[in-house]
Design a protein around this motif. Structure first.
Motif, PDB file in Angstrom:
ATOM      1  N   ALA A  56       0.828  -1.208   0.000  1.00 34.91           N
ATOM      2  CA  ALA A  56       0.000   0.000   0.000  1.00 34.91           C
ATOM      3  C   ALA A  56       0.858   1.253   0.000  1.00 34.91           C
ATOM      4  CB  ALA A  56      -0.927  -0.015   1.226  1.00 34.91           C
ATOM      5  N   LEU A  57       1.870   1.266   0.854  1.00 39.16           N
ATOM      6  CA  LEU A  57       2.734   2.444   0.937  1.00 39.16           C
ATOM      7  C   LEU A  57       3.528   2.637  -0.350  1.00 39.16           C
ATOM      8  CD1 LEU A  57       4.017   2.075   4.610  1.00 39.16           C
ATOM      9  CD2 LEU A  57       2.251   3.619   3.734  1.00 39.16           C
ATOM     10  N   ARG A  58       3.974   1.509  -0.950  1.00 39.41           N
ATOM     11  CA  ARG A  58       4.697   1.615  -2.229  1.00 39.41           C
ATOM     12  C   ARG A  58       3.806   2.220  -3.300  1.00 39.41           C
ATOM     13  NH1 ARG A  58       7.053  -3.554  -1.124  1.00 39.41           N
ATOM     14  NH2 ARG A  58       5.377  -4.535  -2.308  1.00 39.41           N
ATOM     15  N   HIS A  59       2.538   1.795  -3.312  1.00 37.48           N
ATOM     16  CA  HIS A  59       1.606   2.318  -4.311  1.00 37.48           C
ATOM     17  C   HIS A  59       1.381   3.819  -4.115  1.00 37.48           C
ATOM     18  CE1 HIS A  59      -1.726   2.719  -7.072  1.00 37.48           C
ATOM     19  NE2 HIS A  59      -2.446   3.243  -6.084  1.00 37.48           N
ATOM     20  N   ILE A  60       1.172   4.230  -2.871  1.00 37.07           N
ATOM     21  CA  ILE A  60       0.955   5.658  -2.597  1.00 37.07           C
ATOM     22  C   ILE A  60       2.146   6.483  -3.074  1.00 37.07           C
ATOM     23  CG2 ILE A  60       0.744   7.359  -0.741  1.00 37.07           C
ATOM     24  CD1 ILE A  60      -0.888   5.294   0.814  1.00 37.07           C
TER      25      ILE A  60
ATOM     26  N   THR B 115      19.901   1.073  -7.738  1.00 33.51           N
ATOM     27  CA  THR B 115      19.703  -0.361  -7.546  1.00 33.51           C
ATOM     28  C   THR B 115      20.773  -0.948  -6.636  1.00 33.51           C
ATOM     29  OG1 THR B 115      18.733  -0.521  -9.763  1.00 33.51           O
ATOM     30  CG2 THR B 115      19.418  -2.575  -8.723  1.00 33.51           C
ATOM     31  N   LEU B 116      22.027  -0.529  -6.820  1.00 32.54           N
ATOM     32  CA  LEU B 116      23.114  -1.042  -5.995  1.00 32.54           C
ATOM     33  C   LEU B 116      23.047  -0.514  -4.571  1.00 32.54           C
ATOM     34  CD1 LEU B 116      26.086  -0.755  -8.515  1.00 32.54           C
ATOM     35  CD2 LEU B 116      24.928  -2.858  -7.788  1.00 32.54           C
ATOM     36  N   THR B 117      22.508   0.687  -4.416  1.00 36.69           N
ATOM     37  CA  THR B 117      22.481   1.329  -3.094  1.00 36.69           C
ATOM     38  C   THR B 117      21.367   0.783  -2.215  1.00 36.69           C
ATOM     39  OG1 THR B 117      23.445   3.362  -3.973  1.00 36.69           O
ATOM     40  CG2 THR B 117      22.260   3.553  -1.897  1.00 36.69           C
ATOM     41  N   THR B 118      20.250   0.415  -2.806  1.00 40.11           N
ATOM     42  CA  THR B 118      19.080   0.013  -2.021  1.00 40.11           C
ATOM     43  C   THR B 118      18.818  -1.482  -2.106  1.00 40.11           C
ATOM     44  OG1 THR B 118      17.414   0.190  -3.779  1.00 40.11           O
ATOM     45  CG2 THR B 118      18.062   2.232  -2.670  1.00 40.11           C
ATOM     46  N   LEU B 119      17.881  -1.931  -1.286  1.00 37.08           N
ATOM     47  CA  LEU B 119      17.391  -3.304  -1.370  1.00 37.08           C
ATOM     48  C   LEU B 119      15.972  -3.340  -1.903  1.00 37.08           C
ATOM     49  CD1 LEU B 119      18.746  -5.264   1.735  1.00 37.08           C
ATOM     50  CD2 LEU B 119      19.062  -5.798  -0.685  1.00 37.08           C
ATOM     51  N   GLU B 120      15.548  -2.266  -2.592  1.00 37.66           N
ATOM     52  CA  GLU B 120      14.247  -2.285  -3.249  1.00 37.66           C
ATOM     53  C   GLU B 120      14.220  -3.418  -4.271  1.00 37.66           C
ATOM     54  OE1 GLU B 120      12.904   2.445  -3.238  1.00 37.66           O
ATOM     55  OE2 GLU B 120      13.299   1.390  -5.121  1.00 37.66           O
ATOM     56  N   SER B 121      13.089  -4.033  -4.441  1.00 37.61           N
ATOM     57  CA  SER B 121      12.981  -5.079  -5.455  1.00 37.61           C
ATOM     58  C   SER B 121      13.228  -4.466  -6.830  1.00 37.61           C
ATOM     59  CB  SER B 121      11.588  -5.720  -5.413  1.00 37.61           C
ATOM     60  OG  SER B 121      10.601  -4.804  -5.846  1.00 37.61           O
ATOM     61  N   TYR B 122      13.666  -5.300  -7.760  1.00 37.40           N
ATOM     62  CA  TYR B 122      13.897  -4.807  -9.117  1.00 37.40           C
ATOM     63  C   TYR B 122      12.602  -4.253  -9.712  1.00 37.40           C
ATOM     64  CZ  TYR B 122      18.519  -7.013  -8.999  1.00 37.40           C
ATOM     65  OH  TYR B 122      19.809  -7.340  -8.674  1.00 37.40           O
ATOM     66  N   ARG B 123      11.493  -4.830  -9.331  1.00 38.17           N
ATOM     67  CA  ARG B 123      10.200  -4.331  -9.814  1.00 38.17           C
ATOM     68  C   ARG B 123       9.955  -2.910  -9.316  1.00 38.17           C
ATOM     69  NH1 ARG B 123       4.784  -6.435  -7.148  1.00 38.17           N
ATOM     70  NH2 ARG B 123       5.614  -4.967  -5.617  1.00 38.17           N
TER      71      ARG B 123
ATOM     72  N   VAL C 220      12.177  -0.728  -8.320  1.00 38.47           N
ATOM     73  CA  VAL C 220      13.122   0.187  -8.970  1.00 38.47           C
ATOM     74  C   VAL C 220      12.618   0.548 -10.359  1.00 38.47           C
ATOM     75  CG1 VAL C 220      15.476   0.476  -9.838  1.00 38.47           C
ATOM     76  CG2 VAL C 220      15.091  -0.697  -7.663  1.00 38.47           C
ATOM     77  N   ALA C 221      12.106  -0.449 -11.068  1.00 40.62           N
ATOM     78  CA  ALA C 221      11.570  -0.198 -12.409  1.00 40.62           C
ATOM     79  C   ALA C 221      10.399   0.778 -12.360  1.00 40.62           C
ATOM     80  CB  ALA C 221      11.134  -1.515 -13.056  1.00 40.62           C
ATOM     81  N   GLU C 222       9.523   0.636 -11.365  1.00 39.77           N
ATOM     82  CA  GLU C 222       8.393   1.552 -11.235  1.00 39.77           C
ATOM     83  C   GLU C 222       8.881   2.972 -10.946  1.00 39.77           C
ATOM     84  OE1 GLU C 222       5.773   0.097  -8.258  1.00 39.77           O
ATOM     85  OE2 GLU C 222       5.008  -1.574  -9.479  1.00 39.77           O
ATOM     86  N   ARG C 223       9.877   3.089 -10.101  1.00 40.66           N
ATOM     87  CA  ARG C 223      10.408   4.419  -9.773  1.00 40.66           C
ATOM     88  C   ARG C 223      10.955   5.117 -11.010  1.00 40.66           C
ATOM     89  NH1 ARG C 223      12.068   7.129  -5.389  1.00 40.66           N
ATOM     90  NH2 ARG C 223      11.570   5.353  -4.037  1.00 40.66           N
ATOM     91  N   PHE C 224      11.678   4.363 -11.835  1.00 38.10           N
ATOM     92  CA  PHE C 224      12.307   4.959 -13.011  1.00 38.10           C
ATOM     93  C   PHE C 224      11.452   4.789 -14.271  1.00 38.10           C
ATOM     94  CE2 PHE C 224      15.776   4.507 -10.048  1.00 38.10           C
ATOM     95  CZ  PHE C 224      16.526   5.657 -10.263  1.00 38.10           C
ATOM     96  N   GLN C 225      10.207   4.352 -14.071  1.00 42.38           N
ATOM     97  CA  GLN C 225       9.216   4.281 -15.145  1.00 42.38           C
ATOM     98  C   GLN C 225       9.705   3.477 -16.351  1.00 42.38           C
ATOM     99  OE1 GLN C 225       8.067   8.350 -15.920  1.00 42.38           O
ATOM    100  NE2 GLN C 225       7.000   8.543 -13.963  1.00 42.38           N
ATOM    101  N   THR C 226      10.132   2.251 -16.039  1.00 42.92           N
ATOM    102  CA  THR C 226      10.563   1.347 -17.092  1.00 42.92           C
ATOM    103  C   THR C 226      10.215  -0.073 -16.658  1.00 42.92           C
ATOM    104  OG1 THR C 226      12.444   0.706 -18.492  1.00 42.92           O
ATOM    105  CG2 THR C 226      12.908   1.111 -16.166  1.00 42.92           C
TER     106      THR C 226
ATOM    107  N   LYS D  45      11.284  -4.154 -15.454  1.00 39.74           N
ATOM    108  CA  LYS D  45      12.269  -4.857 -14.642  1.00 39.74           C
ATOM    109  C   LYS D  45      13.419  -5.360 -15.504  1.00 39.74           C
ATOM    110  CE  LYS D  45      12.727  -9.028 -11.770  1.00 39.74           C
ATOM    111  NZ  LYS D  45      12.001 -10.168 -11.164  1.00 39.74           N
ATOM    112  N   SER D  46      13.117  -5.857 -16.696  1.00 39.57           N
ATOM    113  CA  SER D  46      14.168  -6.389 -17.574  1.00 39.57           C
ATOM    114  C   SER D  46      15.153  -5.303 -17.990  1.00 39.57           C
ATOM    115  CB  SER D  46      13.549  -7.043 -18.814  1.00 39.57           C
ATOM    116  OG  SER D  46      12.821  -6.088 -19.574  1.00 39.57           O
ATOM    117  N   VAL D  47      14.644  -4.096 -18.226  1.00 46.48           N
ATOM    118  CA  VAL D  47      15.528  -2.979 -18.598  1.00 46.48           C
ATOM    119  C   VAL D  47      16.465  -2.644 -17.446  1.00 46.48           C
ATOM    120  CG1 VAL D  47      15.587  -0.504 -19.112  1.00 46.48           C
ATOM    121  CG2 VAL D  47      13.990  -2.000 -20.327  1.00 46.48           C
ATOM    122  N   ILE D  48      15.916  -2.607 -16.219  1.00 49.50           N
ATOM    123  CA  ILE D  48      16.738  -2.315 -15.049  1.00 49.50           C
ATOM    124  C   ILE D  48      17.842  -3.357 -14.898  1.00 49.50           C
ATOM    125  CG2 ILE D  48      16.743  -2.261 -12.522  1.00 49.50           C
ATOM    126  CD1 ILE D  48      15.654   0.276 -13.721  1.00 49.50           C
TER     127      ILE D  48
END
Length: 395
Positions: A45-49, A115-123, A125-131, A133-136
């Protein structure tokens, strides 16, 4: 519970980004959910917000990142904005293997650093950078490969003035002539694929890992790293396989010029590699003082590992089945670590160090020994030279 779910889902569908409604959702979650039992739902929920807010505010890289102060930028990406520009300038002319690259190089570098700095899932990270998962993932592997190829000079063996500075820096521990400290940490990996003996990567703590063996100077700067060998191997075996270990076996003077390295009891004792005396509780005063100086010197490499893992949390969960890609990513983080030291970028150290894997002392191994004649003689000479205890030895 159902009421809270229905409210949240309706907001998700409408893509509402309003502070009052966000507060309402937070209230409902706190009121209706037991946080201990519903952590995944609350996190989602928090990720979505946050994701809705980022998309509403605009593209993260072009809209949000420029608003960061230098300190905020470093907190998120570890490097300074100037260093990122230097990366762009150096890597832009390179013939990238990813021929269908659609992203600007800046996006690739920033997303890879994030991506290297955090433990966010690749998914995520992809949402944050609007791309996607495979691209990331693809660009992360590519960025690490290019960094290790074109910025390998950031990890270099100390010579000349750098060597003198390192020896002088280590002198505070009272062990004269120390050029570098050597140690190892285990980088967790998934069960490796495409290797002859996957179980060789299973270490004493029963998780798969590679052995990151590193040498550092007095300032905690990595001067040589090796991240290729199985976590099930003993440090003494990995040491012999490193370029430094091979060079020392051939001609120690060419690399050390009358200086020496310092390692813990898992390494063999040589004239060029000093280790502590085995402690069975009956060490004489001078041998105990010698050990204290060894352990003080080793704190430098231990702290370097701790800083590395505190900066680049991805090393705790790389999730790469390829040993080659994993090794490249680890080396890239070591290069970035040295670049961070260039700008004195502070880091909040993690409280835990779960990647430490205990090993048998070298002299207790079936093929171990108490040390070479030169190593035993040099260690005894140093012990004999130790005078009265200095004030800092008492502290």
């Amino acid at each position: 519970m159902k009421k809270a779910l229905a409210t949240f889902v309706s907001m998700r569908t409408a893509h509402v980004n309003n502070m009052a409604l966000e507060a309402c959702v937070a209230f409902l979650l706190a009121e209706e959910l037991d946080a201990d039992d519903n952590v995944p739902f609350v996190a989602d929920a928090l990720r979505h917000i946050q994701g809705v807010r980022d998309k509403t505010e605009g593209d993260y890289i072009t809209t949000v990142v420029p608003q960061y102060s230098v300190v905020e930028f470093q907190n998120h990406f570890q490097l300074t904005p100037t260093q990122v520009e230097e990366l762009i300038t150096s890597l832009e002319p390179v013939n990238w293997n990813f021929t269908r690259r659609k992203w600007p190089l800046r996006n690739i570098i920033l997303s890879s650093l994030w991506t290297l700095t955090t433990l966010e899932s690749y998914r995520d990270v992809a949402e944050r950078f609007q791309t996607s998962k495979s691209v990331i993932c693809d660009h992360l592997h590519e960025f690490c490969a290019l960094l290790t190829e074109h910025f390998s000079h950031k990890i270099r063996w100390p010579k000349g003035a750098e060597a003198e500075a390192s020896v002088a820096g280590f002198s505070w521990a009272g062990l004269p002539g120390t050029l570098c400290a050597v140690g190892s940490r285990h980088v967790p990996i998934d069960k490796p694929q495409g290797v002859p003996e996957p179980e060789a990567y299973l270490n004493a703590k029963q998780f798969y890992s590679i052995n990151l063996m590193a040498f550092c100077d007095h300032a905690g700067r990595f001067v040589h790293v090796n991240a290729e060998h199985p976590g099930g191997w003993h440090n003494s075996q990995v040491f012999q396989m490193t370029e430094v270990g091979k060079a020392l076996q051939e001609d120690p003077q060419a690399l050390l010029t009358d200086h020496h390295l310092v390692g813990d009891a898992t390494f063999p004792l040589f004239e060029y590699l000093l280790t502590p005396f085995p402690d069975f509780g009956d060490l004489v005063v001078k041998k105990g003082r010698y050990n204290w100086r060894i352990f003080s010197t080793l704190k430098v490499i231990q702290n370097a590992f701790r800083v590395l893992l505190s900066r680049f949390h991805r090393l705790k969960s790389l999730q790469m089945h390829s040993i080659a890609k994993t090794s490249t990513a680890v080396k890239a983080c070591c290069i970035l670590h040295n670049m961070c030291l260039e700008t004195n970028n502070p880091v909040q150290l993690d409280d835990t160090d779960c990647d430490t894997v205990l090993q048998e002392p070298f002299h207790l191994l079936p093929n171990g020994h108490s040390g070479s004649l030169g190593g035993i003689s040099k260690r005894q000479d140093i012990v004999a030279s130790l005078g009265r205890k200095r004030p800092q030895d008492i502290m």
